[in-house]
Motif scaffolding. Structure first.
Motif, PDB file in Angstrom:
ATOM      1  N   PHE A  25      31.274  -8.629  35.796  1.00  0.00           N
ATOM      2  CA  PHE A  25      31.771  -9.763  35.016  1.00  0.00           C
ATOM      3  C   PHE A  25      32.267 -10.876  35.943  1.00  0.00           C
ATOM      4  O   PHE A  25      31.845 -12.032  35.842  1.00  0.00           O
ATOM      5  CB  PHE A  25      32.898  -9.292  34.085  1.00  0.00           C
ATOM      6  CG  PHE A  25      33.556 -10.388  33.305  1.00  0.00           C
ATOM      7  CD1 PHE A  25      33.043 -10.793  32.084  1.00  0.00           C
ATOM      8  CD2 PHE A  25      34.705 -11.015  33.784  1.00  0.00           C
ATOM      9  CE1 PHE A  25      33.657 -11.807  31.346  1.00  0.00           C
ATOM     10  CE2 PHE A  25      35.315 -12.029  33.059  1.00  0.00           C
ATOM     11  CZ  PHE A  25      34.789 -12.424  31.841  1.00  0.00           C
ATOM     12  N   VAL A  26      33.146 -10.528  36.871  1.00  0.00           N
ATOM     13  CA  VAL A  26      33.764 -11.523  37.753  1.00  0.00           C
ATOM     14  C   VAL A  26      32.758 -12.060  38.774  1.00  0.00           C
ATOM     15  O   VAL A  26      32.663 -13.270  39.001  1.00  0.00           O
ATOM     16  CB  VAL A  26      35.010 -10.929  38.453  1.00  0.00           C
ATOM     17  CG1 VAL A  26      35.579 -11.892  39.479  1.00  0.00           C
ATOM     18  CG2 VAL A  26      36.066 -10.562  37.421  1.00  0.00           C
ATOM     19  N   CYS A  27      31.995 -11.162  39.390  1.00  0.00           N
ATOM     20  CA  CYS A  27      31.084 -11.568  40.460  1.00  0.00           C
ATOM     21  C   CYS A  27      29.945 -12.444  39.929  1.00  0.00           C
ATOM     22  O   CYS A  27      29.612 -13.470  40.525  1.00  0.00           O
ATOM     23  CB  CYS A  27      30.538 -10.332  41.151  1.00  0.00           C
ATOM     24  SG  CYS A  27      29.865 -10.660  42.771  1.00  0.00           S
ATOM     25  N   ALA A  28      29.356 -12.060  38.810  1.00  0.00           N
ATOM     26  CA  ALA A  28      28.277 -12.881  38.237  1.00  0.00           C
ATOM     27  C   ALA A  28      28.796 -14.249  37.829  1.00  0.00           C
ATOM     28  O   ALA A  28      28.129 -15.264  38.032  1.00  0.00           O
ATOM     29  CB  ALA A  28      27.634 -12.174  37.041  1.00  0.00           C
ATOM     30  N   GLY A  29      30.002 -14.294  37.268  1.00  0.00           N
ATOM     31  CA  GLY A  29      30.589 -15.574  36.913  1.00  0.00           C
ATOM     32  C   GLY A  29      30.804 -16.459  38.120  1.00  0.00           C
ATOM     33  O   GLY A  29      30.446 -17.643  38.128  1.00  0.00           O
ATOM     34  N   ALA A  30      31.372 -15.886  39.175  1.00  0.00           N
ATOM     35  CA  ALA A  30      31.632 -16.659  40.398  1.00  0.00           C
ATOM     36  C   ALA A  30      30.331 -17.159  41.016  1.00  0.00           C
ATOM     37  O   ALA A  30      30.203 -18.336  41.377  1.00  0.00           O
ATOM     38  CB  ALA A  30      32.403 -15.803  41.392  1.00  0.00           C
ATOM     39  N   LEU A  31      29.349 -16.282  41.132  1.00  0.00           N
ATOM     40  CA  LEU A  31      28.085 -16.679  41.764  1.00  0.00           C
ATOM     41  C   LEU A  31      27.284 -17.657  40.908  1.00  0.00           C
ATOM     42  O   LEU A  31      26.586 -18.522  41.438  1.00  0.00           O
ATOM     43  CB  LEU A  31      27.253 -15.439  42.102  1.00  0.00           C
ATOM     44  CG  LEU A  31      27.818 -14.585  43.228  1.00  0.00           C
ATOM     45  CD1 LEU A  31      26.977 -13.333  43.429  1.00  0.00           C
ATOM     46  CD2 LEU A  31      27.935 -15.374  44.530  1.00  0.00           C
ATOM     47  N   ALA A  32      27.397 -17.543  39.595  1.00  0.00           N
ATOM     48  CA  ALA A  32      26.702 -18.486  38.716  1.00  0.00           C
ATOM     49  C   ALA A  32      27.280 -19.893  38.871  1.00  0.00           C
ATOM     50  O   ALA A  32      26.535 -20.887  38.891  1.00  0.00           O
ATOM     51  CB  ALA A  32      26.792 -18.023  37.264  1.00  0.00           C
ATOM     52  N   VAL A  33      28.596 -19.998  39.009  1.00  0.00           N
ATOM     53  CA  VAL A  33      29.227 -21.292  39.245  1.00  0.00           C
ATOM     54  C   VAL A  33      28.809 -21.842  40.609  1.00  0.00           C
ATOM     55  O   VAL A  33      28.493 -23.032  40.738  1.00  0.00           O
ATOM     56  CB  VAL A  33      30.766 -21.188  39.132  1.00  0.00           C
ATOM     57  CG1 VAL A  33      31.454 -22.416  39.702  1.00  0.00           C
ATOM     58  CG2 VAL A  33      31.170 -20.985  37.679  1.00  0.00           C
ATOM     59  N   VAL A  34      28.768 -20.978  41.618  1.00  0.00           N
ATOM     60  CA  VAL A  34      28.319 -21.417  42.942  1.00  0.00           C
ATOM     61  C   VAL A  34      26.885 -21.933  42.858  1.00  0.00           C
ATOM     62  O   VAL A  34      26.550 -22.967  43.449  1.00  0.00           O
ATOM     63  CB  VAL A  34      28.451 -20.285  43.986  1.00  0.00           C
ATOM     64  CG1 VAL A  34      27.751 -20.648  45.283  1.00  0.00           C
ATOM     65  CG2 VAL A  34      29.922 -19.977  44.247  1.00  0.00           C
ATOM     66  N   ALA A  35      26.038 -21.240  42.114  1.00  0.00           N
ATOM     67  CA  ALA A  35      24.641 -21.676  41.966  1.00  0.00           C
ATOM     68  C   ALA A  35      24.577 -23.054  41.306  1.00  0.00           C
ATOM     69  O   ALA A  35      23.834 -23.939  41.762  1.00  0.00           O
ATOM     70  CB  ALA A  35      23.844 -20.658  41.150  1.00  0.00           C
ATOM     71  N   TYR A  36      25.356 -23.260  40.243  1.00  0.00           N
ATOM     72  CA  TYR A  36      25.373 -24.559  39.575  1.00  0.00           C
ATOM     73  C   TYR A  36      25.867 -25.649  40.530  1.00  0.00           C
ATOM     74  O   TYR A  36      25.254 -26.718  40.646  1.00  0.00           O
ATOM     75  CB  TYR A  36      26.238 -24.537  38.312  1.00  0.00           C
ATOM     76  CG  TYR A  36      26.139 -25.846  37.560  1.00  0.00           C
ATOM     77  CD1 TYR A  36      25.218 -26.000  36.540  1.00  0.00           C
ATOM     78  CD2 TYR A  36      26.930 -26.941  37.909  1.00  0.00           C
ATOM     79  CE1 TYR A  36      25.088 -27.209  35.880  1.00  0.00           C
ATOM     80  CE2 TYR A  36      26.809 -28.151  37.260  1.00  0.00           C
ATOM     81  CZ  TYR A  36      25.884 -28.278  36.234  1.00  0.00           C
ATOM     82  OH  TYR A  36      25.743 -29.491  35.596  1.00  0.00           O
ATOM     83  N   LEU A  37      26.963 -25.389  41.242  1.00  0.00           N
ATOM     84  CA  LEU A  37      27.520 -26.385  42.149  1.00  0.00           C
ATOM     85  C   LEU A  37      26.607 -26.646  43.345  1.00  0.00           C
ATOM     86  O   LEU A  37      26.571 -27.770  43.862  1.00  0.00           O
ATOM     87  CB  LEU A  37      28.921 -25.974  42.601  1.00  0.00           C
ATOM     88  CG  LEU A  37      29.976 -25.963  41.491  1.00  0.00           C
ATOM     89  CD1 LEU A  37      31.302 -25.427  42.014  1.00  0.00           C
ATOM     90  CD2 LEU A  37      30.141 -27.329  40.858  1.00  0.00           C
ATOM     91  N   PHE A  38      25.873 -25.634  43.776  1.00  0.00           N
ATOM     92  CA  PHE A  38      24.881 -25.843  44.835  1.00  0.00           C
ATOM     93  C   PHE A  38      23.821 -26.833  44.363  1.00  0.00           C
ATOM     94  O   PHE A  38      23.459 -27.770  45.093  1.00  0.00           O
ATOM     95  CB  PHE A  38      24.228 -24.517  45.238  1.00  0.00           C
ATOM     96  CG  PHE A  38      23.090 -24.695  46.203  1.00  0.00           C
ATOM     97  CD1 PHE A  38      23.339 -24.977  47.541  1.00  0.00           C
ATOM     98  CD2 PHE A  38      21.775 -24.598  45.781  1.00  0.00           C
ATOM     99  CE1 PHE A  38      22.294 -25.154  48.440  1.00  0.00           C
ATOM    100  CE2 PHE A  38      20.726 -24.775  46.667  1.00  0.00           C
ATOM    101  CZ  PHE A  38      20.983 -25.053  47.995  1.00  0.00           C
TER     102      PHE A  38
END
Length: 192
Positions: free
Chosen positions: A80-93
């Motif tokens: 839950f936490v890791c996918a959320g964090a990485l998805a935001v990083v992907a969007y911001l990238f």
């Protein structure tokens, strides 16, 4: 500086895992290194950078110490936490590269950010589950893979990415305006 210290710790963790636990565990920890570096590269705010780095290191070391199988709820919570964090990083990238509109810029769509972030989380979760399956099938049977686990992990990750997408769209800015492309940073307004 704290997030940079975690990046150094992450790099040293690969060596520590290799010396104490073997090549497979070192590879699992090394898998977190790109995710540790990317928030700095795209100019995430220090608190967000730190949160992503802690999340990735906890996820990696949880694998080394088999916390996913020892603690019943741990696997779902970390997905839950890791996918959320990485998805935001992907969007911001992608925002950093000018592919999507960054938060608060002209053309930014909160609904679009939520949908894309959720899709990124689901896609990253699917990739992770494929990596787990390949590792189980070809490297070691120590990697726990079942249909229920895979579907549960992907569902938890997708829900985490949805929540993170809402936070990205409506919460405080997670990227510094100076990190945005010039045309975007001049159109943004500051919001903390």
């Amino acid at each position: 500086m704290a997030a940079d210290a975690l990046r150094i710790l992450g790099t040293l963790s690969v060596l520590l895992a290799l010396l104490l636990h073997g090549l497979t565990d070192a590879a699992i920890v090394a898998f977190a290194l790109p995710g540790l570096m990317l928030p700095r590269f795209i100019g995430m705010r220090p608190c967000a950078d730190f949160a992503v780095s802690v999340t990735l290191l906890v996820a990696a070391w949880s694998n080394v110490y088999d916390l996913y199988t020892r603690i019943g709820w741990w696997d779902v919570m970390v997905h839950f936490v890791c996918a959320g964090a990485l998805a935001v990083v992907a969007y911001l990238f992608l925002a950093h590269r000018g592919v999507v509109a960054p938060p608060v810029a002209r053309g930014f769509s909160a609904a679009g950010a939520v949908v894309l972030t959720t899709a990124f989380g689901l896609a990253l979760g699917a990739l992770w589950e494929m990596v787990e399956w390949i590792g189980h099938a070809y490297l070691t049977d120590r990697i726990y893979v079942t249909l229920d686990d895979t579907i549960g992990d992907m569902a938890a990750g997708g829900f985490g990415a949805l929540v993170a997408g809402v936070y990205l769209a409506y919460g405080p800015r997670l990227i510094m305006p100076s990190a945005l492309p010039a045309r975007e940073s001049s159109e943004t307004t500051s919001r903390s």
